[in-house]
Motif scaffolding. Structure first.
Motif, PDB file in Angstrom:
ATOM      1  N   MET A 124       0.809  -1.217   0.000  1.00  0.00           N
ATOM      2  CA  MET A 124       0.000   0.000   0.000  1.00  0.00           C
ATOM      3  C   MET A 124       0.841   1.265   0.000  1.00  0.00           C
ATOM      4  O   MET A 124       0.314   2.374   0.123  1.00  0.00           O
ATOM      5  CB  MET A 124      -0.923   0.015   1.234  1.00  0.00           C
ATOM      6  N   GLN A 132       3.874  -1.107  -6.320  1.00  0.00           N
ATOM      7  CA  GLN A 132       2.683  -1.202  -7.157  1.00  0.00           C
ATOM      8  C   GLN A 132       2.999  -0.665  -8.543  1.00  0.00           C
ATOM      9  O   GLN A 132       3.936   0.132  -8.721  1.00  0.00           O
ATOM     10  CB  GLN A 132       1.516  -0.417  -6.561  1.00  0.00           C
ATOM     11  N   TYR A 143      -6.623   1.797  -2.091  1.00  0.00           N
ATOM     12  CA  TYR A 143      -5.696   1.617  -0.965  1.00  0.00           C
ATOM     13  C   TYR A 143      -6.519   1.297   0.282  1.00  0.00           C
ATOM     14  O   TYR A 143      -7.510   1.975   0.583  1.00  0.00           O
ATOM     15  CB  TYR A 143      -4.879   2.890  -0.732  1.00  0.00           C
ATOM     16  N   GLN A 144      -6.095   0.280   1.009  1.00  0.00           N
ATOM     17  CA  GLN A 144      -6.812  -0.094   2.226  1.00  0.00           C
ATOM     18  C   GLN A 144      -5.823  -0.571   3.273  1.00  0.00           C
ATOM     19  O   GLN A 144      -5.001  -1.456   3.012  1.00  0.00           O
ATOM     20  CB  GLN A 144      -7.856  -1.178   1.942  1.00  0.00           C
TER      21      GLN A 144
END
Length: 472
Positions: A124, A132, A143-144
């Motif tokens: 993330m 990424q 995004y988490q």
């Protein structure tokens, strides 16, 4: 004379730095294994290794797109913005809640989002080519994560950053701790500067030879929350928490509140071991400060000035506009502070795990390459640090320019400047390294993965001053 890197004045050893072997020879009884265990034991409880989610998810949608923004009225400036505002919306969540952000890219170029200072899962972190792939025009990415720490953090692109951040793509993430006291007002001030021409048009050339040969791009207009010389309404007697974020490409701020005496309660999002007066703190790009400030009751009807006193000419940043004949009862409580902060008084006896050499050389796509250990780009995996173990790192600046060095996914403590111990009672994720200066930092990595390590002068990073390190 400007002192680096922060509020602590330190002298320079004329005899130079002692190597670890020289230090160990002077102290032959030092047992590095026992010392490491001692430092790790001192560290325990400084901040959370993990945090279990409480089960509540806060969802936001952000869109990066061209927009117009009134930086200097009456002009309208063509910008790039999150949801049409500069800075973007302030995202606020409670500690333990999970943040879910869908980012849609409506720019004509790819982008990503980095959560500066937040200890996120490695996937993330928002660094293209490391964690990424880029988010292409018209694409989106969600995004988490559940932040492990409460505090003041921010988000910004990590792709073509010198242009995307300069054009307005940045915002604040505030993680609130319900255990902390409530202030009269909790204010977020995102400080920035803009290089304007022809009224309020953003100068359209980026990563120029001038920027690279100096301390990055410094603008000719400074702003707070995207506005030139804003007036912030307050009342006499109020107790304010002011969260300062430096989102500039290269400018260093040294904020001062004329006639007032705020205390620093947190640096780079993390609470200090004890509050300390705001005095000549060099707030480099990426740095944050949380201030505890009481507006005097006798200040009713006055206009109080907030100034910038770093290096070059002094500039006004904003005004505190105190309401006339309105006096409120001042909240009384002990200011927040860290539950535990390690002294690490023996940390300089530990060996240097890696020395990062910061320098420049001719060549590369911009004519000047800024290097770490003589290499450029995040393909350079410069170091491997052991998870949960104490590591001492050194940044040695061979150049004559400033370098605010930012470690992703980690907090660290300043240990020494030019070999002389530095006493700071707070963590950092970004540290300003002065010209021809060497600094030592200590950390215990608690987040595994491949992480970026770079200069936060965006032009320097774009021209190569970017590496990575592993925590395993």
């Amino acid at each position: 004379m400007i002192k680096f890197p922060g509020p602590i004045t330190v002298s320079v050893l004329l005899t130079g730095l002692l190597t670890f072997s020289e230090f160990a020879a002077a102290t032959p009884s030092a047992d590095t294994g026992v010392l490491a265990q001692q430092l790790e034991q001192e560290f325990k409880g400084a901040y959370s290794e993990r945090l279990d989610p409480v089960g509540k998810v806060r969802s936001f949608e952000l869109t990066a797109a061209p927009a117009e923004w009134g930086v200097v009225p009456p002009y309208r400036t063509a910008v790039w913005a999150y949801n049409g505002t500069v800075p973007g919306p302030v995202l606020r969540i409670k500690l333990g809640e999970t943040l879910k952000v869908k980012l849609t890219n409506n720019l004509a170029q790819s982008t990503t989002m980095h959560w500066h200072g937040i200890r996120v899962p490695n996937a993330m972190d928002g660094v293209p080519g490391v964690t990424q792939p880029p988010i292409k025009p018209g694409g989106s990415f969600t995004y988490q994560f559940t932040p492990k720490d409460a505090g003041t953090f921010w988000f910004h692109p990590h792709l073509n950053s010198p242009e995307q951040i300069e054009r307005g793509l940045h915002g604040a993430l505030i993680v609130e701790d319900s255990k902390e006291p409530r202030y009269s007002q909790d204010l977020v001030w995102v400080m920035d500067d803009w290089l304007f021409e022809n009224g309020a048009s953003i100068y359209g050339q980026f990563v120029t030879g001038h920027d690279l040969a100096h301390d990055g791009r410094w603008g000719n207009v400074v702003t707070v929350n995207g506005k030139y010389l804003p007036s912030i309404p307050v009342k006499a007697g109020e107790r304010l928490r002011i969260r300062l974020i430096n989102a500039a490409n290269g400018r260093v701020f040294s904020p001062a509140f004329d006639g007032l005496s705020p205390k620093v309660i947190a640096v780079d999002g993390m609470p200090a071991g004890a509050p300390f007066p705001l005095s000549q703190f060099n707030l480099a790009p990426g740095n944050r400060l949380d201030l505890d400030l009481v507006i005097p009751k006798e200040a009713a009807g006055k206009l109080l000035v907030v100034s910038n006193r770093f290096g070059r000419s002094q500039q006004t940043l904003a005004f505190l506009d105190v309401a006339t004949k309105t006096v409120v009862k001042t909240p009384t409580f002990e200011p927040p502070k860290a539950a535990h902060f390690p002294a690490w008084t023996e940390a300089l006896a530990a060996p240097v795990a890696h020395e990062f050499i910061l320098n420049a050389e001719r060549g590369g796509p911009y004519g000047i390459s800024w290097t770490i250990d003589g290499k450029i780009g995040h393909e350079n995996v410069a170091a491997t640090l052991p998870y949960g173990k104490f590591s001492r790192l050194r940044y040695t600046n061979k150049s004559g320019r400033l370098h605010p060095m930012h470690l992703h996914g980690q907090f660290f403590k300043l240990l020494a400047v030019d070999g002389e111990p530095a006493q700071e009672n707070f963590w950092r994720d970004t540290l300003l390294v002065g010209p021809k200066q060497s600094v030592d930092v200590g950390l215990v990595p608690l987040d595994k993965g491949l992480w970026a390590n770079h200069c936060h002068i965006l032009e320097h990073a774009e021209a190569g001053m970017m590496s990575t390190f592993k925590v395993e």
